[in-house]
Motif scaffolding. Structure first.
Motif, PDB file in Angstrom:
ATOM      1  N   TYR A  98      -6.173  -0.062   2.954  1.00 13.68           N
ATOM      2  CA  TYR A  98      -5.527   0.152   1.651  1.00 13.68           C
ATOM      3  C   TYR A  98      -5.998  -0.891   0.634  1.00 13.68           C
ATOM      4  N   ARG A 135      -1.989   7.834  -3.595  1.00  8.36           N
ATOM      5  CA  ARG A 135      -0.657   7.501  -4.100  1.00  8.36           C
ATOM      6  C   ARG A 135      -0.421   5.993  -4.010  1.00  8.36           C
ATOM      7  N   GLU A 136      -0.821   5.409  -2.882  1.00  7.30           N
ATOM      8  CA  GLU A 136      -0.635   3.966  -2.711  1.00  7.30           C
ATOM      9  C   GLU A 136      -1.461   3.172  -3.737  1.00  7.30           C
ATOM     10  N   ARG A 139       0.376   3.322  -6.949  1.00  5.49           N
ATOM     11  CA  ARG A 139       1.573   2.480  -6.899  1.00  5.49           C
ATOM     12  C   ARG A 139       1.184   1.013  -7.093  1.00  5.49           C
ATOM     13  N   ARG A 140       0.076   0.613  -6.462  1.00  4.54           N
ATOM     14  CA  ARG A 140      -0.360  -0.771  -6.584  1.00  4.54           C
ATOM     15  C   ARG A 140      -0.732  -1.114  -8.021  1.00  4.54           C
ATOM     16  N   TYR A 143       2.387  -1.554  -9.891  1.00  2.00           N
ATOM     17  CA  TYR A 143       3.048  -2.779  -9.448  1.00  2.00           C
ATOM     18  C   TYR A 143       2.482  -3.991 -10.181  1.00  2.00           C
TER      19      TYR A 143
ATOM     20  N   SER B  27       2.445  -6.755  -0.520  1.00  2.00           N
ATOM     21  CA  SER B  27       1.989  -5.610  -1.310  1.00  2.00           C
ATOM     22  C   SER B  27       3.065  -4.539  -1.479  1.00  2.00           C
ATOM     23  N   LEU B  29       3.482  -2.294   0.845  1.00  2.00           N
ATOM     24  CA  LEU B  29       2.914  -1.139   1.554  1.00  2.00           C
ATOM     25  C   LEU B  29       3.756  -0.774   2.770  1.00  2.00           C
ATOM     26  N   GLU B  43       8.815   5.408   0.219  1.00  2.00           N
ATOM     27  CA  GLU B  43       7.957   4.503  -0.550  1.00  2.00           C
ATOM     28  C   GLU B  43       8.804   3.544  -1.394  1.00  2.00           C
TER      29      GLU B  43
END
Lengths: 275, 137
Positions: A98, A135-136, A139-140, A143, B27, B29, B43
């Protein structure tokens, strides 16, 4: 993310493709339509992340490389030889995957091409859906923006603020990053030195800038005319904390909150060149 | 134990378990999730729990009189300053258990339990055991 990358990935996933999606920012490896690995010049590789904190001695890593690298089965080798537990290998591999994928899927990552059949040498650990990776990554990005909305900090070498000594101390993880913020180490280099995922370093840099320990309006990489002032030789080893900061004076007033610093600086250099 | 999912499924066998996740707190995650999430979104749960875990793991008030790990004995440098975080909510318990591996990413197990059915002491013991086996076996 450039508009064609997600659709390209979705098509590849639907087709159950195997190979590597290659961009300027790195590569995403697919096997049967799922993401099995990612790597980016901006993020430390799985080898660095596994060996840096001493979890895996370098000799054991080299031994695994020699024995299983040519067969693209390093993950399997590490498991079979009891170097890491299944869960720990998954944790560390997902973390690395990721981390690199975030940079590969960057909005300005340039054009993409797909190399069919390419297989990564580490071998399959725990495949992840293309949609999950996208998606991750989104999101990052959100963030980081929520922490401190200054995206240029992800690329330029962080610089300590001159009067930050009076601020309250920061947690150990952030202090490690702060110690390397000398105006020369890029975030990618700091991550590699600390053996941490690069995204984690970006998080720490945004937090440190938000709390006033790092400059938010840092100088761009030195251009013509600034090379001497900011060159590696300019900052002597053991120089006082403020030294690097003084050598990179920021020429713009504090009120310029949203200006594109790089553009302004180039403009000034160009004007000076004509005087 | 062979992987993240097996660990989470084992946690779900505890009485009153509603959801479990393995989360990287720097993170946010979610490395793995099983069962339900409060509000229905794993999430969001991972991101919020990660923020909470970060506070516990980094704030000097929780990390003990010796200060952050860096100031302690070298042998102790990798030891966790905080091991568990327990939240007792009106209808449920949330247990966070940090993993002890010398792992720079910072990972914790998160278990959400129904307060009416769960046994807090038993759950805490099982979580410690699971977190230990996760990186050893």
């Amino acid at each position: 993310m450039s508009p064609h990358v997600p659709s390209m990935l979705v098509r590849l996933a639907e087709r159950g493709a195997t190979g590597a999606l290659i961009r300027d920012t790195g590569a995403l490896y697919l096997a049967d339509g799922a993401v099995v690995h990612a790597e980016s010049p901006a993020a430390p590789g799985i080898d660095v992340l596994l060996t840096a904190d001493g979890r895996l001695p370098s000799e054991q890593w080299r031994e695994a490389m020699d024995a299983a690298g040519p067969h693209c089965r390093i993950a399997r080798y590490l498991l079979d030889h009891g170097r890491l537990s299944g869960a720990e290998l998954e944790i560390r591999h997902l973390s690395a995957l990721y981390d690199a994928a975030y940079f590969v899927l960057a909005p300005d990552g340039g054009p993409s091409r797909f190399r069919h059949g390419a297989v990564h040498w580490f071998g399959r650990v725990r495949p992840v859906g293309v949609a999950d990776v996208e998606r991750e990554s989104r999101r990052r990005r959100r963030y980081l923006t929520d922490l401190w909305p200054h995206a240029h900090l992800d690329a330029v070498p962080p610089v300590r603020r001159r009067h930050a000594a009076r601020l309250p101390p920061v947690p150990r993880r952030q202090q490690d990053v702060l110690d390397l913020a000398d105006g020369r180490h890029t975030p990618a280099l700091i991550a590699a030195k600390l053996g941490r995922p690069a995204f984690h370093t970006l998080v720490d840099i945004r937090r440190l800038a938000a709390s006033g320990h790092l400059e938010t309006r840092t100088s761009p990489p030195p251009g013509p005319g600034h090379a001497e002032a900011a060159g590696p030789g300019a900052v002597a080893a053991g120089a006082p904390r403020g030294a690097a900061v003084r050598r990179l004076p920021f020429p713009f007033p504090d009120t310029a909150e949203d200006v594109d610093v790089v553009v302004l600086r180039r403009l000034r250099d160009a004007l000076e060149a004509h005087l | 134990m062979s992987g993240i999912d097996e660990c989470l499924l084992e946690a779900m066998r505890l009485p009153g378990a509603r959801g479990a996740a393995l989360v990287e707190w720097v993170s946010g995650l979610a490395l793995g999730v099983v069962g339900e999430a409060p509000g229905g979104d794993h999430e969001v749960m991972a991101a919020e729990a990660a923020e909470f875990a970060r506070g516990a793991a980094e704030m000097p008030v929780f990390t003990g009189p010796g200060g952050p790990a860096a100031e302690q004995e070298p042998a102790d440098a990798k030891a966790l300053p905080v091991e568990d975080v327990i939240v007792v909510a009106r209808t449920g318990y949330h247990l966070l258990r940090f993993l002890e591996a010398p792992y720079e990413g910072g990972v914790f197990l998160h278990l959400w339990l129904d307060r009416g059915q769960a046994n807090l002491a038993l759950s805490l013991m099982r979580m410690r055991d699971l977190a230990e086996r996760l990186v050893l076996e």
